[in-house]
Structures are given as C-alpha cells and as structure tokens.
Design a protein around this motif. Structure first.
Motif, mmCIF file in Angstrom:
data_model
loop_
_atom_site.group_PDB
_atom_site.id
_atom_site.type_symbol
_atom_site.label_atom_id
_atom_site.label_comp_id
_atom_site.label_asym_id
_atom_site.label_seq_id
_atom_site.Cartn_x
_atom_site.Cartn_y
_atom_site.Cartn_z
ATOM 1 N N ASP A 63 29.352 42.529 34.702
ATOM 2 C CA ASP A 63 28.113 41.751 34.472
ATOM 3 C C ASP A 63 27.509 41.201 35.666
ATOM 4 O OD1 ASP A 63 25.807 41.662 32.171
ATOM 5 O OD2 ASP A 63 26.031 39.606 32.975
ATOM 6 N N HIS A 64 28.654 40.780 36.555
ATOM 7 C CA HIS A 64 28.195 40.033 37.544
ATOM 8 C C HIS A 64 29.058 40.458 38.835
ATOM 9 C CE1 HIS A 64 26.589 36.854 35.197
ATOM 10 N NE2 HIS A 64 27.440 36.757 34.485
ATOM 11 N N GLY A 65 29.618 41.548 38.816
ATOM 12 C CA GLY A 65 30.042 42.415 40.092
ATOM 13 C C GLY A 65 31.266 41.424 40.565
ATOM 14 N N ASP A 66 31.892 40.737 39.938
ATOM 15 C CA ASP A 66 33.023 39.714 40.467
ATOM 16 C C ASP A 66 34.413 40.350 40.120
ATOM 17 O OD1 ASP A 66 34.420 38.357 37.517
ATOM 18 O OD2 ASP A 66 32.176 39.278 37.450
ATOM 19 N N VAL A 67 35.234 39.891 41.275
ATOM 20 C CA VAL A 67 36.589 40.589 41.436
ATOM 21 C C VAL A 67 37.322 40.228 40.303
ATOM 22 C CG1 VAL A 67 38.984 40.261 42.580
ATOM 23 C CG2 VAL A 67 36.626 40.457 43.951
ATOM 24 N N ALA A 68 37.378 39.085 39.554
ATOM 25 C CA ALA A 68 37.972 38.753 38.293
ATOM 26 C C ALA A 68 37.871 39.593 37.107
ATOM 27 C CB ALA A 68 37.830 37.285 37.828
ATOM 28 N N SER A 69 36.419 39.917 37.000
ATOM 29 C CA SER A 69 36.059 41.079 36.091
ATOM 30 C C SER A 69 36.619 42.485 36.364
ATOM 31 C CB SER A 69 34.578 41.022 35.625
ATOM 32 O OG SER A 69 34.219 39.799 35.257
ATOM 33 N N TYR A 70 36.440 42.879 37.514
ATOM 34 C CA TYR A 70 37.120 44.019 37.760
ATOM 35 C C TYR A 70 38.772 44.021 37.582
ATOM 36 C CZ TYR A 70 32.659 45.655 39.859
ATOM 37 O OH TYR A 70 31.520 45.964 39.945
ATOM 38 N N GLU A 71 39.346 43.127 37.890
ATOM 39 C CA GLU A 71 40.772 42.776 37.576
ATOM 40 C C GLU A 71 41.054 42.984 36.099
ATOM 41 O OE1 GLU A 71 41.714 39.419 39.799
ATOM 42 O OE2 GLU A 71 42.550 40.382 41.342
ATOM 43 N N ARG A 72 40.260 42.505 35.304
ATOM 44 C CA ARG A 72 40.289 42.408 33.798
ATOM 45 C C ARG A 72 40.189 43.981 33.416
ATOM 46 N NH1 ARG A 72 37.875 38.628 29.881
ATOM 47 N NH2 ARG A 72 39.747 38.653 28.796
ATOM 48 N N LEU A 73 39.282 44.680 33.912
ATOM 49 C CA LEU A 73 39.174 46.162 33.739
ATOM 50 C C LEU A 73 40.373 47.170 34.054
ATOM 51 C CD1 LEU A 73 37.181 48.513 32.809
ATOM 52 C CD2 LEU A 73 36.336 48.576 35.290
ATOM 53 N N LYS A 74 40.700 46.460 35.199
ATOM 54 C CA LYS A 74 42.136 47.285 35.780
ATOM 55 C C LYS A 74 43.109 47.410 34.713
ATOM 56 C CE LYS A 74 44.720 48.256 39.982
ATOM 57 N NZ LYS A 74 46.013 48.190 39.293
ATOM 58 N N GLY A 75 43.359 46.265 34.185
ATOM 59 C CA GLY A 75 44.466 45.728 33.338
ATOM 60 C C GLY A 75 44.341 46.812 32.060
ATOM 61 N N LEU A 76 42.895 46.996 31.753
ATOM 62 C CA LEU A 76 42.956 47.976 30.463
ATOM 63 C C LEU A 76 42.853 49.296 30.681
ATOM 64 C CD1 LEU A 76 39.351 46.450 28.977
ATOM 65 C CD2 LEU A 76 41.563 46.227 28.013
ATOM 66 N N ILE A 77 42.670 49.852 31.827
ATOM 67 C CA ILE A 77 42.725 51.297 32.214
ATOM 68 C C ILE A 77 44.117 51.707 32.777
ATOM 69 C CG2 ILE A 77 40.186 51.838 32.266
ATOM 70 C CD1 ILE A 77 40.364 51.563 35.307
ATOM 71 N N ASP A 78 44.697 50.704 33.212
ATOM 72 C CA ASP A 78 46.099 50.971 33.867
ATOM 73 C C ASP A 78 46.924 51.778 32.925
ATOM 74 O OD1 ASP A 78 45.580 50.300 36.399
ATOM 75 O OD2 ASP A 78 46.700 48.157 36.457
#
Length: 289
Positions: free
Chosen positions: A51-66
């Motif tokens: 929602d905000h283009g922040d690194v922490a949120s992309y890292e949470r996404l990465k954990g889901l799709i790994d």
C-alpha cells in the motif's frame, strides 16, 4: 498451460499492525492457488503489491511467495515503488527504468508492462514504453500474446475507478498494440471482476485480494459526499487463465471453502458418462437443428 493471477494485495495498509487484514487475505489467496488440483504453471501478481511501497511490506510478501512451487512474477501498480521492489527482489527485470519484461512459452509470448506514474492514481504509458512494446510484438509475428499490466485502459462504469478513452496513456497503449491480432490482456487495479473487449482485444480484470470496490455505477459528485458504499468486505479473489490451444479461458474465483451441494459419486456418475459420450460422439443432426 494454466496461469494464476492475484492483484491489488495492498500489504502494509495498516503498517503498525503485524496481524493486518490485507496480509492474511493475501496469505489465504496464495494458499488457495497452491492447493489447486491443477498446479499453475505461473503466478502473476499484477500490481499494488503493497500500500505504501515500503521495503518492510515487500519483505513480508517475499516471505509468502518463497514457498510457492511455481514461478511468481511481479508487476507494478500505482501504490508500488520500483526501487523498493528491486531492493527486496533483486532479480526483478527492470529495463530502461521500467518493470517490463517478456516470458516466452511455446504457445504464447507473455509481455509484462509498467503503467506506474509515481504520485498519481491513474496509469501512464509514454513513448519509451510504447516503443519497447512495439518492438516486443514485432519480434513474434503471428504468435499469440498475453499482455499483463496493472491499469486496465477501459471505462468501467464505476465513476471513480475508470480510465477515459481520451487519456494520453490509453491512446498511446492502443497505438502501440495497433492492429496486431491474437492479443489478450489481463489487469487489476479496479478491485472487481470485469471481462470486456477493448478495441477488439479480450481484457479480463481480476478481483483483488484486498477488500473489493463496491459495484455502484451512479454518477459521483466530488463536491458532495452521498454516503454510498465504496469498499466492501467481499472475499479475496483469484483469477485463473487457461490456455486451450486456441485462446485463454478466464475463471474468477473467491477464496474460501464453499458449501458443497453435490460431489462426483455413483449417483452423478451416469451424468458424467452421458456428457463424456456426447462430447466424444459426432451427432449428424445437431448442427442443422
């Protein structure tokens, strides 16, 4: 070939909440895709990943799709940040500053477009992006093409979530594709399931994993709030695009276990057998009737 699509994840909408609703909705949607009886060949996440283009949120996404057992491909939306995405996903293809790339399957060329206009809600598609798309289309004359993008270039009927056909980016995209036959398009952004034909090209807009936009088509007055519903708590959505050998067939599904009213058991076996026999038998009078 089966292609799965999730869109408008909006992870990090509630940045301070580690138990946020959007994250759990995305996780449920990914579990749904991973649990399909027919495993997808690829999964596309078509923008507004955070929602905000922040690194922490992309890292949470990465954990889901790994943990996915199939390739996952990212597309940018208006809530995304290219630099932050690249930091967390260093293999993300970036060309000429844009997240745009090609995937070649034997049957279809898949072209992922970047329609991000930083700081703006709507889409953008200028001369550089148009030139790149034209070149990629010219490389495979006659081959079917699937174009993947975030913003659909269409009038949706939902007045606050639409693209007018005179917008420069819409005109530019249309000209870049030109009269090329065999083009199918999939997108997100609207937070609703929509299927249409845009200038002769099939376009399927996937429902979001984040809460959906209310289906309200009445005109809206920016100066007069009228208490209409705008965001509604429908279930997360998934799109599945099946290549049949002639074209794509798109299914939109809601995440969650529905009540099962019938199963394929001995009582329904005669129906299945009769349908199979009909499909396998050429009936001479069927076409003339």
């Amino acid at each position: 070939m089966l292609i799965a699509q999730l869109t408008d994840l909006h992870i990090g909408f509630d940045l301070e909440n580690p138990d946020e609703l959007n994250f759990h909705r995305v996780a449920a949607a990914i579990d749904y895709v991973m649990g399909l009886s027919v495993v997808p060949d690829r999964l596309f996440l078509t923008g507004d990943l955070t929602d905000h283009g922040d690194v922490a949120s992309y890292e949470r996404l990465k954990g889901l799709i790994d943990g996915c057992g199939f390739p996952v491909h990212l597309c940018v939306g208006n809530h995304d940040d290219r630099a932050a995405m690249k930091q967390v996903f260093p293999d993300l293809p970036v060309e000429d500053g844009f997240v745009q790339y090609v995937i070649d399957e034997p049957e279809v060329r898949i072209i992922v477009l970047d329609t991000l206009d930083p700081g703006h809600h709507g889409g953008a598609f200028g001369h550089r992006r148009a030139g790149w798309l034209k070149a990629r289309l010219a490389e495979v004359p006659g081959k079917p093409v699937l174009i993947v993008l975030h913003h659909p270039p269409i009038e949706t009927g939902i007045p606050w979530m639409t693209a007018h056909q005179t917008e420069p980016w819409v005109v530019m995209l249309d000209k870049a594709i030109g009269d090329r036959p065999g083009v199918t398009m999939i997108s997100g952004h609207i937070h609703r399931s929509i299927t249409t034909s845009w200038r002769g090209r099939m376009l399927a807009v996937a429902p979001s994993t984040a809460p959906q936009v209310a289906l309200e088509m009445a005109p809206i007055d920016p100066e007069r709030p009228d208490e209409r519903p705008m965001i509604v708590a429908e279930q997360p959505g998934v799109a599945l695009h099946l290549w049949t050998g002639e074209g794509f067939v798109t299914h939109h599904a809601q995440v969650g276990a529905p009540d099962v009213l019938a199963r394929y058991d001995r009582r329904l076996q005669p129906l299945v057998q009769a349908l199979a026999e009909e499909h396998d038998t050429i009936r001479p009078g069927a076409a003339a009737a």
